[in-house]
Design a protein around this motif. Sequence first.
Motif, mmCIF file in Angstrom:
data_model
loop_
_atom_site.group_PDB
_atom_site.id
_atom_site.type_symbol
_atom_site.label_atom_id
_atom_site.label_comp_id
_atom_site.label_asym_id
_atom_site.label_seq_id
_atom_site.Cartn_x
_atom_site.Cartn_y
_atom_site.Cartn_z
ATOM 1 N N UNK A 36 0.989 -1.423 -0.121
ATOM 2 C CA UNK A 36 0.055 0.044 -0.354
ATOM 3 C C UNK A 36 1.026 1.485 0.188
ATOM 4 N N UNK A 37 1.002 1.843 -0.845
ATOM 5 C CA UNK A 37 1.339 3.389 -1.276
ATOM 6 C C UNK A 37 3.122 3.001 -0.258
ATOM 7 N N UNK A 38 3.839 2.013 -1.233
ATOM 8 C CA UNK A 38 5.018 1.851 -0.970
ATOM 9 C C UNK A 38 5.195 1.123 -0.108
ATOM 10 N N UNK A 39 4.282 0.537 1.081
ATOM 11 C CA UNK A 39 4.106 -0.310 2.503
ATOM 12 C C UNK A 39 3.606 -1.303 2.324
ATOM 13 N N UNK A 40 5.053 -2.382 2.388
ATOM 14 C CA UNK A 40 4.621 -3.726 2.257
ATOM 15 C C UNK A 40 3.907 -4.049 4.068
ATOM 16 N N UNK A 41 2.473 -4.939 4.080
ATOM 17 C CA UNK A 41 1.789 -5.293 4.599
ATOM 18 C C UNK A 41 2.583 -6.310 5.692
ATOM 19 N N UNK A 42 2.191 -6.514 6.824
ATOM 20 C CA UNK A 42 2.812 -7.831 7.606
ATOM 21 C C UNK A 42 4.713 -8.596 7.273
ATOM 22 N N UNK A 43 5.979 -7.902 6.088
ATOM 23 C CA UNK A 43 6.135 -7.902 5.515
ATOM 24 C C UNK A 43 7.588 -8.703 6.207
ATOM 25 N N UNK A 44 6.979 -8.573 7.784
ATOM 26 C CA UNK A 44 8.208 -9.594 8.001
ATOM 27 C C UNK A 44 7.708 -10.635 8.226
ATOM 28 N N UNK A 45 6.535 -11.012 9.220
ATOM 29 C CA UNK A 45 5.452 -12.824 8.723
ATOM 30 C C UNK A 45 6.054 -13.354 7.263
ATOM 31 N N UNK A 46 5.758 -12.625 6.304
ATOM 32 C CA UNK A 46 5.937 -13.141 4.979
ATOM 33 C C UNK A 46 7.451 -13.313 4.617
ATOM 34 N N UNK A 47 8.547 -12.932 5.578
ATOM 35 C CA UNK A 47 9.864 -12.615 5.148
ATOM 36 C C UNK A 47 10.158 -14.062 5.885
ATOM 37 N N UNK A 48 10.071 -14.154 6.958
ATOM 38 C CA UNK A 48 9.824 -15.422 7.771
ATOM 39 C C UNK A 48 9.221 -16.761 7.315
ATOM 40 N N UNK A 49 8.199 -16.879 7.117
ATOM 41 C CA UNK A 49 7.081 -18.176 5.946
ATOM 42 C C UNK A 49 8.049 -18.217 5.279
ATOM 43 N N UNK A 50 8.560 -17.602 4.263
ATOM 44 C CA UNK A 50 8.816 -18.271 3.158
ATOM 45 C C UNK A 50 10.494 -18.526 3.582
ATOM 46 N N UNK A 51 11.377 -17.935 4.315
ATOM 47 C CA UNK A 51 12.423 -18.600 5.011
ATOM 48 C C UNK A 51 12.237 -19.876 5.398
ATOM 49 N N UNK A 52 11.493 -20.291 6.216
ATOM 50 C CA UNK A 52 11.157 -21.480 7.083
ATOM 51 C C UNK A 52 10.568 -22.155 5.423
ATOM 52 N N UNK A 53 10.005 -21.847 4.982
ATOM 53 C CA UNK A 53 9.310 -22.963 3.548
ATOM 54 C C UNK A 53 10.568 -22.852 3.099
ATOM 55 N N UNK A 54 11.639 -22.085 2.798
ATOM 56 C CA UNK A 54 12.803 -23.145 1.888
ATOM 57 C C UNK A 54 13.653 -23.698 2.269
ATOM 58 N N UNK A 55 13.392 -23.655 3.983
ATOM 59 C CA UNK A 55 14.090 -24.961 4.816
ATOM 60 C C UNK A 55 13.176 -26.013 4.619
ATOM 61 N N UNK A 56 12.077 -25.980 4.488
ATOM 62 C CA UNK A 56 11.496 -27.501 4.647
ATOM 63 C C UNK A 56 11.348 -28.153 3.212
ATOM 64 N N UNK A 57 11.660 -27.339 2.214
ATOM 65 C CA UNK A 57 11.998 -27.704 1.110
ATOM 66 C C UNK A 57 12.801 -28.013 0.470
#
Length: 281
Positions: A36-57
């Motif tokens: 939203x207008x250059x602000x990523x909503x809930x970015x920290x949660x998205x980032x850590x989910x992505x990192x955890x998912x990459x590790x699982x795979x």
Amino acid sequence: MVNFNGTLHESSSNLLSLENRGYAYGDALFETIKVVHGKILFWEDHYFRLMASMRILRMEIPMDFTMEFIEGEILKTVEANQLMKATARVRMNVHRVEGGKYTPTSNDINYNIIAERLESDFYALNTGPYTIELFKDFYVAPGLLSTLKTTGKNINILGSIFAKENNFENCLLLNTEKTVVEALNGNLFLVKDRVIKTPPLSEGCLKGIMRKQIIELVEKLEGYIFEEAPISPFELQKADELFITNCIVGIQPVTNYRKKEFTTEVSKLLIERLNMKIRLS
């Protein structure tokens, strides 16, 4: 403009080959993000989910895949599409590099980012008719892999076709134990007698980012009790309220399931709290 491994391209044409493992084997993850207008909503949660998912795979996480680096790549893509003063739906795809059959020759990854315009800046409650049904042709297997946002979404695709053919706005998925897992495009919450319930991750539901936000808000609601517990199909028609959550829509109230009509009292309350949380963050 498309961001492929940090380089901007005019279109996605010729960027992915037929040997791409995301295409050939579904060996890929994705994150759907609201900016939203250059602000990523809930970015920290998205980032850590992505990192955890990459590790699982068992994907190799590049050394430069820091929160700041990926945030910069997302915003670079948003800016390249002239969406910094608008609201955008961003999808980041991560796939293992080409090579091998089921057994990859490398665990290194490539990524791409695309962005498209959304109309609404904040979350607005859709109070129009929203009818759902159970999708019972195929079932979700409970377990860790079902909680990941992978590209292998055949059940969701077939359920969406079923919903379209039968004039439903959405469908609910069941797991192999025949309990309700989630909707086709989001997590499910059920309200009954001041108890707000959602299936636990062990049932096989997606580890949703909006699910996490709503749970945090529900736990602070006075007069309500929150439960993570299995939901049987028989509970749906006894519920006072059902709503579906995801990061793009926020909260979508269900108005009808078979002969049952639902209220939207809790949905309205939570979407106000959600927007307030975003403004204060």
